[in-house]
Design a protein around this motif. Structure first.
Motif, PDB file in Angstrom:
ATOM      1  N   SER A   5       0.832  -1.215   0.000  1.00  0.00           N
ATOM      2  CA  SER A   5       0.000   0.000   0.000  1.00  0.00           C
ATOM      3  C   SER A   5       0.857   1.253   0.000  1.00  0.00           C
ATOM      4  CB  SER A   5      -1.006  -0.010   1.153  1.00  0.00           C
ATOM      5  OG  SER A   5      -0.352  -0.269   2.355  1.00  0.00           O
ATOM      6  N   GLN A   6       2.042   1.158   0.642  1.00  0.00           N
ATOM      7  CA  GLN A   6       2.970   2.314   0.588  1.00  0.00           C
ATOM      8  C   GLN A   6       3.355   2.601  -0.855  1.00  0.00           C
ATOM      9  OE1 GLN A   6       6.540   2.051   2.896  1.00  0.00           O
ATOM     10  NE2 GLN A   6       5.403   1.807   4.797  1.00  0.00           N
ATOM     11  N   GLN A   7       3.658   1.522  -1.578  1.00  0.00           N
ATOM     12  CA  GLN A   7       4.078   1.690  -2.981  1.00  0.00           C
ATOM     13  C   GLN A   7       2.953   2.296  -3.816  1.00  0.00           C
ATOM     14  OE1 GLN A   7       5.800  -1.837  -4.653  1.00  0.00           O
ATOM     15  NE2 GLN A   7       7.647  -1.673  -3.395  1.00  0.00           N
ATOM     16  N   SER A  49       3.958   3.403 -12.314  1.00  0.00           N
ATOM     17  CA  SER A  49       3.192   2.216 -11.901  1.00  0.00           C
ATOM     18  C   SER A  49       3.871   0.912 -12.354  1.00  0.00           C
ATOM     19  CB  SER A  49       1.775   2.312 -12.449  1.00  0.00           C
ATOM     20  OG  SER A  49       1.837   2.453 -13.850  1.00  0.00           O
ATOM     21  N   ARG A  50       4.996   1.034 -13.051  1.00  0.00           N
ATOM     22  CA  ARG A  50       5.715  -0.191 -13.489  1.00  0.00           C
ATOM     23  C   ARG A  50       7.149  -0.178 -12.956  1.00  0.00           C
ATOM     24  NH1 ARG A  50       4.439  -0.844 -19.747  1.00  0.00           N
ATOM     25  NH2 ARG A  50       5.399  -2.861 -19.363  1.00  0.00           N
ATOM     26  N   GLN A 130      17.947   7.887 -16.243  1.00  0.00           N
ATOM     27  CA  GLN A 130      17.176   7.401 -17.394  1.00  0.00           C
ATOM     28  C   GLN A 130      16.667   5.979 -17.150  1.00  0.00           C
ATOM     29  OE1 GLN A 130      19.966   8.992 -17.476  1.00  0.00           O
ATOM     30  NE2 GLN A 130      20.066  10.471 -19.167  1.00  0.00           N
ATOM     31  N   TYR A 131      17.463   5.164 -16.432  1.00  0.00           N
ATOM     32  CA  TYR A 131      17.009   3.799 -16.177  1.00  0.00           C
ATOM     33  C   TYR A 131      16.315   3.681 -14.813  1.00  0.00           C
ATOM     34  CZ  TYR A 131      16.493  -1.105 -15.483  1.00  0.00           C
ATOM     35  OH  TYR A 131      15.914  -2.328 -15.238  1.00  0.00           O
ATOM     36  N   ALA A 132      16.996   4.187 -13.753  1.00  0.00           N
ATOM     37  CA  ALA A 132      16.497   3.926 -12.393  1.00  0.00           C
ATOM     38  C   ALA A 132      15.504   4.975 -11.922  1.00  0.00           C
ATOM     39  CB  ALA A 132      17.680   3.843 -11.433  1.00  0.00           C
ATOM     40  N   GLY A 133      15.310   6.036 -12.697  1.00  0.00           N
ATOM     41  CA  GLY A 133      14.428   7.119 -12.237  1.00  0.00           C
ATOM     42  C   GLY A 133      15.151   7.965 -11.197  1.00  0.00           C
ATOM     43  N   PHE A 155      11.828   7.885  -7.495  1.00  0.00           N
ATOM     44  CA  PHE A 155      10.728   7.798  -8.460  1.00  0.00           C
ATOM     45  C   PHE A 155      10.139   6.388  -8.462  1.00  0.00           C
ATOM     46  CE2 PHE A 155       9.113   6.936 -12.710  1.00  0.00           C
ATOM     47  CZ  PHE A 155       8.325   8.069 -12.968  1.00  0.00           C
ATOM     48  N   ASP A 156      11.045   5.438  -8.504  1.00  0.00           N
ATOM     49  CA  ASP A 156      10.607   4.050  -8.647  1.00  0.00           C
ATOM     50  C   ASP A 156      10.127   3.543  -7.286  1.00  0.00           C
ATOM     51  OD1 ASP A 156      11.617   1.531 -10.805  1.00  0.00           O
ATOM     52  OD2 ASP A 156      10.761   1.097  -8.827  1.00  0.00           O
TER      53      ASP A 156
END
Ligand SMILES: Nc1ncnc2c1ncn2[C@@H]1O[C@H](COP(=O)(O)OP(=O)(O)OP(=O)(O)O)[C@@H](O)[C@H]1O
Length: 656
Positions: A5-7, A49-50, A130-133, A155-156
């Motif tokens: 739920s945190q995510q 969301s991904r 660019q990859y990990a946010g 971000f992720d």
């Protein structure tokens, strides 16, 4: 709240963020994090969301990345290991990434290996934005500045348990080389808990960057400087690599910042002597001429002092030849002038000029605020000149009443004044014949006397009042003023032609506040007042922190006061005059010395404004040689007053 739920909540927060506002209760992220979130969505097309799994590059790719920063990795090794020993116990791991975000060095605890690898805290992990946010390494690369990416700043959503702090490491031209990062799998929820981590990471990034700079320029002369003389050797903040002409080849981050502030960074060639308002020789000779291998410089166009030292090249270079040819003209030592200062850039220039001109007959103009030592310099010039066996006559043009100044300066013939001396009197100009005439406060000389003085200077003849025949005189005039003579000329209060006659050359004295050698002056003056008394560090700090509107005269008064007030052979901050005590934050009103000081200050307040603080002799005279009464005023015992009288050679006159 569960992890899931945190995510979910985090994903919603990012999706709702439009650069300024967040709907709901979430606080806005720091501006730099917000910018990164927008880059992730708008530029890299990342979808919050991904979540993405950690990406670890292949062994071959890792080797290629490591090769590209091989020199840095060698230099950084010690710094990286040292930092890791400090943070490992706190649950952090350490990553060094290259400028593309690939982790080329990793230090972590083996027992957490699986969890770390899953989180991407691992050798070969790709932390590019660019990859990990949004993350510390990737965002540091994009923003080119140190930052903490705390938990939900990421971000992720798979990274929101992490806390990461990163600082850039740049090459000598400001290009990003690598990023130093410390990360923890778990940390306190408060972002402030990471302030210390940010400072520590920045500190080590700077150390590694500077070590790399020194290695890259090991064959060049390096000038290292700092605002503190005490710290420059161990922690000089600014580094400049120089060619053999003194041009700056490269600078570390702090050095480049300074160059840009001085607006010289855009210039093709930046000369360090220009930046520091000095001669190239002043820099080259630091190691040979300064006792501690450090010299003070003034930053161009400012009052800022920088203390600099040299790191010499490791191999024979053209610079060494240049150095020896530049140092053949060693500076002449002239003790009477040399003792006026220690290491101050403005005084260095003034004393150097004074040495060049001391034997010349040209008149000199000495400029400086009140109490900066204009008369002392004039005396030293006279003593060091070839007129030294002839008189030095000092006249304060502001102190002599206008009605008397003419006869004082020019003298008068017999019978000129009723009540005057029968034989007439030699004026001060004539008394200085063969020697030097010091005209203090020349700006206050009445206009009609300026005309007469001009004639003396132009013709070498003085005509006493009432005399018919002029008398030949050979004088060198050293004139001083604290006022702006050019403004006085504009106002019609000073003759322009006299100004040019007096101004063979100008010697400028800095204010005490601007001097880098205050500590030396304090020690010299105290030694003269009483060689057996020493200053405690708290008193020295208070004196160094003060702004000295009255310059050296005020300093001398303050030390005389403190010496008279202190009971033993040590001056502490409590013995300084009241204004210093007000300055000093750690005042303890209960100490007996303070009561004495306050009492003494109250007395000194009743003295005329410009008067020097009374000496022990003055005090004894004021109290009609009543030692008990003086002891009470000073807050010391009677034996202490007697002891000081012996020490200072003060003897009670017999008729008391
Ligand atoms: N370099 C120095 N070392 C020790 N004492 C100094 C030095 N320079 C000045 N002083 C002391 O500071 C006081 C003021 O010096 P001086 O009279 O030369 O200043 P000034 O600039 O001529 O002052 P004013 O403008 O008021 O005439 C004097 O007591 C002098 O002895």
């Amino acid at each position: 709240m569960s992890n899931m739920s945190q995510q979910r909540r985090h994903i919603e927060t990012i999706l709702r963020y439009d650069g300024h506002r967040l709907n709901g209760k979430s606080a806005l992220p720091p501006e730099l994090i917000g910018r990164s979130w927008q880059r992730c969505i708008n530029e890299y097309g990342l979808d919050p969301s991904r979540p993405r799994p950690a990406r670890i590059v292949t062994q071959q790719t890792l080797l290629e990345h490591q090769d590209s920063v091989d020199e840095l990795l060698n230099v950084a090794r010690a710094g990286v290991e040292q930092l890791f020993t400090q943070i490992a116990g706190l649950g952090y791991v350490l990553l060094l990434s290259d400028y593309r975000g690939i982790t080329v060095q990793f230090l972590g605890n083996k027992k957490d290996d699986d969890r770390l690898q899953k989180a991407g805290l691992y050798l070969g992990a790709d932390w590019s934005e660019q990859y990990a946010g949004t993350c510390a390494v990737g965002t540091c690369i994009q923003e080119q500045q140190a930052l903490t990416c705390h938990r939900t700043n990421h971000f992720d959503s798979s990274h929101i348990g992490l806390t990461c702090t990163a600082a850039p490491i740049k090459d000598p031209f400001g290009q990003l080389l690598a990023v130093l990062d410390i990360s923890a799998l778990n940390s306190s929820r408060s972002p402030d808990s990471q302030n210390f981590a940010l400072h520590l990471t920045q500190l080590y990034a700077r150390l590694i960057e500077d070590a790399y700079f020194l290695r890259r320029y090991r064959h060049s002369l390096i000038f290292k400087c700092d605002q503190s003389r005490e710290l420059v050797q161990v922690n000089g903040q600014l580094l400049f690599a120089l060619d053999e002409q003194g041009q700056v080849l490269a600078a570390n981050t702090a050095g480049r910042r300074l160059l840009s502030q001085c607006q010289v960074i855009g210039q093709q060639c930046i000369s360090l002597p220009t930046l520091l308002e000095c001669q190239w020789r002043d820099i080259l000779s630091i190691t040979y001429e300064s006792k501690d291998g450090i010299r003070a410089f003034r930053l161009t166009g400012t009052q800022q002092t920088l203390f600099g030292m040299l790191i010499e090249p490791t191999m024979n270079t053209p610079y060494q030849k240049h150095l020896s040819s530049n140092l053949t003209d060693t500076e002449e030592s002239v003790p009477s002038l040399d003792c006026l200062c220690a290491d101050d850039p403005a005084m260095r220039k003034t004393i150097r000029l004074a040495k060049h001109l001391r034997h010349r007959d040209m008149n000199l103009l000495i400029l400086g605020d009140t109490g900066t030592g204009k008369e002392v310099l004039a005396q030293a010039l006279h003593v060091s000149s070839n007129r030294s066996d002839k008189p030095f006559v000092a006249v304060n043009c502001a102190a002599i009443p206008e009605s008397l100044i003419e006869s004082e300066l020019f003298g008068y013939a017999p019978g000129t004044f009723t009540g005057g001396r029968a034989k007439g009197a030699k004026g001060l100009i004539q008394q200085a014949d063969g020697g030097s005439l010091f005209l203090d406060e020349i700006g206050d000389m009445p206009l009609h006397l300026q005309t007469r003085l001009l004639r003396v200077l132009a013709e070498g003849l003085v005509l006493p009042l009432g005399a018919l025949q002029p008398i030949e005189v050979d004088i060198r005039v050293l004139a001083a003023t604290h006022c702006d003579l050019l403004q006085r000329i504009t106002d019609g209060r000073f003759r322009e032609d006299l100004f040019y006659r007096l101004n063979g050359a100008t010697l400028k004295l800095p204010t005490l506040n601007a001097r880098a050698d205050k500590q030396y002056l304090i020690q010299v003056l105290l030694k003269k007042i009483n060689p057996d008394v020493r200053l405690r560090a708290d008193a020295m700090s208070a004196l160094l922190a003060y702004n000295w509107p009255g310059n050296i005269r005020q300093l001398k008064n303050a030390l005389t006061f403190a010496e008279a007030v202190c009971a033993g052979d040590e001056i502490t901050v409590q013995h300084l005059p009241e204004e210093f005590i007000t300055h000093h934050q750690h005042l303890n009103q209960t100490l007996p010395e303070i009561q004495a000081t306050t009492h003494y200050a109250a007395i000194s307040k009743n003295l005329p404004q410009q008067a020097e603080q009374p000496s022990l002799l003055d005090l004894l005279q004021q109290h009609r040689w009543n030692v008990s009464s003086v002891a009470r005023v000073l807050g010391v015992s009677r034996p202490t007053v007697y002891r000081r009288m012996v020490k200072q050679g003060v003897v009670q006159p017999k008729n008391w």
